[in-house]
Every structure is written in C-alpha cells, then in structure tokens.
Design a protein around this motif. Structure first.
Motif, PDB file in Angstrom:
ATOM      1  N   PHE A  94       0.829  -1.201   0.000  1.00 40.32           N
ATOM      2  CA  PHE A  94       0.000   0.000   0.000  1.00 40.32           C
ATOM      3  C   PHE A  94       0.874   1.265   0.000  1.00 40.32           C
ATOM      4  O   PHE A  94       0.626   2.204  -0.761  1.00 40.32           O
ATOM      5  CB  PHE A  94      -0.916  -0.006   1.229  1.00 40.32           C
ATOM      6  N   SER A  95       1.901   1.282   0.835  1.00 39.25           N
ATOM      7  CA  SER A  95       2.782   2.446   0.918  1.00 39.25           C
ATOM      8  C   SER A  95       3.553   2.644  -0.378  1.00 39.25           C
ATOM      9  O   SER A  95       3.742   3.777  -0.834  1.00 39.25           O
ATOM     10  CB  SER A  95       3.760   2.283   2.089  1.00 39.25           C
ATOM     11  N   LYS A  96       3.983   1.557  -0.979  1.00 45.24           N
ATOM     12  CA  LYS A  96       4.698   1.645  -2.252  1.00 45.24           C
ATOM     13  C   LYS A  96       3.794   2.235  -3.325  1.00 45.24           C
ATOM     14  O   LYS A  96       4.213   3.087  -4.130  1.00 45.24           O
ATOM     15  CB  LYS A  96       5.183   0.254  -2.665  1.00 45.24           C
ATOM     16  N   HIS A  97       2.530   1.814  -3.341  1.00 43.89           N
ATOM     17  CA  HIS A  97       1.561   2.337  -4.318  1.00 43.89           C
ATOM     18  C   HIS A  97       1.273   3.815  -4.051  1.00 43.89           C
ATOM     19  O   HIS A  97       1.204   4.621  -4.994  1.00 43.89           O
ATOM     20  CB  HIS A  97       0.277   1.517  -4.257  1.00 43.89           C
ATOM     21  N   GLN A  98       1.107   4.179  -2.800  1.00 48.29           N
ATOM     22  CA  GLN A  98       0.818   5.565  -2.441  1.00 48.29           C
ATOM     23  C   GLN A  98       1.933   6.507  -2.863  1.00 48.29           C
ATOM     24  O   GLN A  98       1.694   7.641  -3.276  1.00 48.29           O
ATOM     25  CB  GLN A  98       0.614   5.682  -0.925  1.00 48.29           C
ATOM     26  N   LEU A  99       3.179   6.038  -2.759  1.00 51.54           N
ATOM     27  CA  LEU A  99       4.338   6.854  -3.114  1.00 51.54           C
ATOM     28  C   LEU A  99       4.721   6.726  -4.585  1.00 51.54           C
ATOM     29  O   LEU A  99       5.718   7.314  -5.015  1.00 51.54           O
ATOM     30  CB  LEU A  99       5.528   6.473  -2.223  1.00 51.54           C
ATOM     31  N   ASN A 100       3.940   5.920  -5.339  1.00 56.78           N
ATOM     32  CA  ASN A 100       4.158   5.742  -6.780  1.00 56.78           C
ATOM     33  C   ASN A 100       5.581   5.229  -7.070  1.00 56.78           C
ATOM     34  O   ASN A 100       6.269   5.718  -7.969  1.00 56.78           O
ATOM     35  CB  ASN A 100       3.908   7.059  -7.526  1.00 56.78           C
ATOM     36  N   PHE A 131       7.930   2.709   6.632  1.00 60.05           N
ATOM     37  CA  PHE A 131       8.241   2.283   5.266  1.00 60.05           C
ATOM     38  C   PHE A 131       9.403   3.124   4.761  1.00 60.05           C
ATOM     39  O   PHE A 131       9.323   4.349   4.716  1.00 60.05           O
ATOM     40  CB  PHE A 131       7.023   2.471   4.363  1.00 60.05           C
ATOM     41  N   ASN A 132      10.504   2.461   4.401  1.00 61.03           N
ATOM     42  CA  ASN A 132      11.728   3.137   3.960  1.00 61.03           C
ATOM     43  C   ASN A 132      12.175   4.205   4.960  1.00 61.03           C
ATOM     44  O   ASN A 132      12.671   5.276   4.593  1.00 61.03           O
ATOM     45  CB  ASN A 132      11.534   3.772   2.587  1.00 61.03           C
ATOM     46  N   GLY A 133      11.981   3.927   6.234  1.00 58.16           N
ATOM     47  CA  GLY A 133      12.450   4.823   7.282  1.00 58.16           C
ATOM     48  C   GLY A 133      11.464   5.872   7.719  1.00 58.16           C
ATOM     49  O   GLY A 133      11.738   6.615   8.675  1.00 58.16           O
ATOM     50  N   ALA A 134      10.304   5.983   7.071  1.00 61.70           N
ATOM     51  CA  ALA A 134       9.303   6.988   7.428  1.00 61.70           C
ATOM     52  C   ALA A 134       8.102   6.309   8.078  1.00 61.70           C
ATOM     53  O   ALA A 134       7.553   5.344   7.538  1.00 61.70           O
ATOM     54  CB  ALA A 134       8.862   7.767   6.192  1.00 61.70           C
ATOM     55  N   ASP A 135       7.682   6.821   9.243  1.00 67.00           N
ATOM     56  CA  ASP A 135       6.548   6.231   9.959  1.00 67.00           C
ATOM     57  C   ASP A 135       5.301   6.211   9.082  1.00 67.00           C
ATOM     58  O   ASP A 135       4.985   7.206   8.410  1.00 67.00           O
ATOM     59  CB  ASP A 135       6.237   7.035  11.228  1.00 67.00           C
ATOM     60  N   ASN A 136       4.580   5.094   9.092  1.00 76.07           N
ATOM     61  CA  ASN A 136       3.343   5.024   8.310  1.00 76.07           C
ATOM     62  C   ASN A 136       2.190   4.352   9.048  1.00 76.07           C
ATOM     63  O   ASN A 136       1.067   4.337   8.565  1.00 76.07           O
ATOM     64  CB  ASN A 136       3.573   4.315   6.972  1.00 76.07           C
ATOM     65  N   VAL A 137       2.451   3.804  10.243  1.00 77.27           N
ATOM     66  CA  VAL A 137       1.351   3.204  11.002  1.00 77.27           C
ATOM     67  C   VAL A 137       1.746   3.117  12.471  1.00 77.27           C
ATOM     68  O   VAL A 137       2.911   2.863  12.814  1.00 77.27           O
ATOM     69  CB  VAL A 137       0.991   1.803  10.466  1.00 77.27           C
TER      70      VAL A 137
END
Length: 351
Positions: A94-100, A131-137
């Motif tokens: 989901f995070s990968k999709h959100q960040l394109n 995700f990749n070092g940035a908080d997402n949940v």
C-alpha cells in the motif's frame, strides 16, 4: 539498510517499558525487491534478550532456549507470525503504491508487542511501523478497555469492519498469546532478565580547548537492567533538560549499558554554583549522590589501594637507593681525604 536498522533500534528504545516492568517485542522486517535475505524476518526480544527467530524461508520458529521449554508454541507462532507476515506485506505494498514507487528495494519494518507492568497487570498491545524509514502506522490496544487507537497513513484506509476485526483479534488472539508467551519467557529466562548489576557513576569535569568552556559530565556505566534515572543538579535543583546534552542509553559490549549527560558552563558559573549528579537504579537500595570532588565506583577503592601501594613501594625503594648512594659517596670522599693527608705529611725519617 544501516539507517533502517538504526531506526529499528530507536523503536525498541522508544517503546521500552519503565523500571520493574517487562516486555516482549516482535521486530519484523519485510523486503520488497531482489536481495539475498528472506522476504520476511521476525526477531523476538524479551526486554533486551533475543528469545526466538522466524523467517519466511524456513517458515518455522527457532527459539533461543532449552529443548524442553518454550516461550510460545509452534501452533501459536504460525498463527501470529503468518498473520503478521500478511499484514506487514499489505502495508508495504500500500505504501509503495501511495508513493508511486516501481523498481528498487523497499523495506517495511514493524515493532509490535506487549508488556507486563511492575504490578503484574498487562499493559497495552503496541505496534509501530515505518516504510523506507518513514513512519506510516501506529496503533495501541487496551486489553482492559478493549479499545483501539490508531494513526498514520495505513490507519486512514481502515473501514469500520476492518477496525472491528482488528479489535477482536487483539482482544482474543494477539493479546492472550503475547501475554502468555511473555510470562513463559520470563519464567525460562528469569536468571538473565532478573539479574542486577550496579552502575559505576562518576561526575567529571574538563575544559574544552577551543572555547575554554567547562564541561561537566555525569557518566553511569556497566549497569543492568537498562532502566536508570540520571539527573544533573545545580545547587540541589535539577538542571533544565534543554541545557543538557546526551542522555541516550547505549549498550556496552558485555550486555550492560551506559548513559551520560553533560552540561557546558562558564568558569564563573562553575565557581559560584555547586554541581552534583544523582543516579537511581534497581540494583541500588538508595539514590546515589555524586559530587565533583569524588567518584563512586565499586572497584575504585581496590584500584586506588593498589596504585597507592605501588607508588609507596617505588618511593621507599627510591629513597633507599638514594641514601645508599649518598653514604657510599660520603665514605669514598672520606677515604680519599685521609689518603691525601697521609701523603702530604713529611716523614720523620727524612728529618
């Protein structure tokens, strides 16, 4: 990858429970992309001791204990870690999709677990992901009130059904399994997690060569468990946190910890105020107060006694050699003087 690993360590310190309590954490890493590592890895930590390992290649739990005891059953582990694997992967995608994002290597990390407070009451279930070092949940579930609090990008896509499902899982699956595993681990590892090692505490002072400013540092090291309260005081009052540098808990290489807090002062401040340091730790019966004029260290007395004895021995030997040399020199001078007098006196036979 190193930055992400450091972030993972900061998660553990950030969620560390207070003195007297114990926690069980699952530190999980999911990797998207081609690497030599398993796609999903989970390491279980009882406080700061590793107790189990699980990865997607083996798909089997490996525990760090004897063959006849276990923190968590294989059946419960497969249930929890299988669900954790699917959930972390969904968050990562989901995070990968959100960040394109398309190609490359991407990492979702999560720290989740439970705790037993010092009175034996279960604390909340906690989880935090990046995700990749940035908080997402980030979410927290109260086992007493049966309520879920969540925030972050991933939490915003949860609908009412997903929220209720997660609450039921926390209340009836994750919570009971985690608390039971924590109690089992504490029983198995009690000699390790219950050990107490007293801190060596010193209050040091030095002058910074570039600025001439004085730096006072309170250092506590070689203590276990990790929980410690270290306070710098000016005239008996705690120094404001914004004036203090340091304060991070750091591991030593022998499974103990260290912490230092520093304060920079002008020569005038150092002269007109009295600075001390206090330490509170589970291994100490009372609060420890340290001043600049002395240092407290369980091994200091022995070390200083040895140094003093050696120094005294050197002084005695040196003094003995000097006295012997002076006496020898005095004797040689006297003998030479007598010989000279004898040779210079006229003989009676010559008269």
């Amino acid at each position: 990858m190193l930055r992400l690993l450091f972030l993972f360590c900061s998660f553990q310190i950030f969620l560390t429970v207070k003195s007297g309590a114990h926690s069980l954490w699952a530190l999980s890493t999911l990797i998207i992309g081609d690497t030599p590592f398993p796609e999903f890895i989970t390491v279980g930590m009882l406080d700061d001791i590793q107790v189990f390992y699980y990865d997607s290649n083996v798909n089997n739990l490996r525990e760090q204990q004897s063959k006849h005891t276990e923190c968590i059953t294989q059946e419960a582990a497969n249930l929890v870690f299988g669900d954790l694997y699917r959930r972390v992967k969904n968050i990562a995608l989901f995070s990968k999709h959100q960040l394109n994002l398309t190609g490359g290597i991407h990492v979702q990390q999560e720290l989740s677990g439970c705790e037993l407070l010092d009175d034996g009451i279960p604390g909340p279930l906690l989880s935090r992901g990046a995700f990749n070092g940035a908080d997402n949940v980030e979410w927290q579930f109260s086992l007493q009130q049966k309520t879920l609090q969540s925030e972050g990008v991933w939490s915003t896509v949860w609908n009412h059904i997903e929220t209720n499902t997660h609450e039921l899982l926390c209340a009836n699956v994750y919570g009971p399994i985690c608390i039971k595993a924590l109690k089992n681990c504490l029983h198995i590892k009690k000699n390790e997690v219950m050990r107490k090692v007293k801190p060596r505490v010193r209050l040091l002072q030095k002058t910074l060569p570039d600025s001439g400013v004085a730096k006072v540092t309170c250092l506590a090291t070689d203590f276990y468990p990790r929980h410690i309260n270290l306070t710098l005081l000016r005239d008996g009052q705690p120094v404001s946190d914004h004036q203090i540098t340091g304060g991070e808990l750091l591991p030593n290489g022998d499974e103990t910890y260290q912490m230092r807090k520093s304060l920079e002062l002008s020569a005038e401040e150092l002269q007109h105020h009295h600075y001390t340091c206090t330490a509170e730790h589970l291994s100490l019966d009372n609060k420890l107060d340290i001043g600049l004029e002395r240092e407290w260290d369980p091994g200091t007395t022995t070390i200083l006694s040895s140094v003093t004895a050696v120094a005294l021995l050197v002084c005695v030997v040196g003094a003995t050699i000097i006295i012997w040399w002076r006496r020898r020199r005095t004797g040689q001078s006297s003998q030479a003087s007598q010989s000279s007098t004898y040779l210079s006196t006229p003989s009676a036979d010559l008269d």
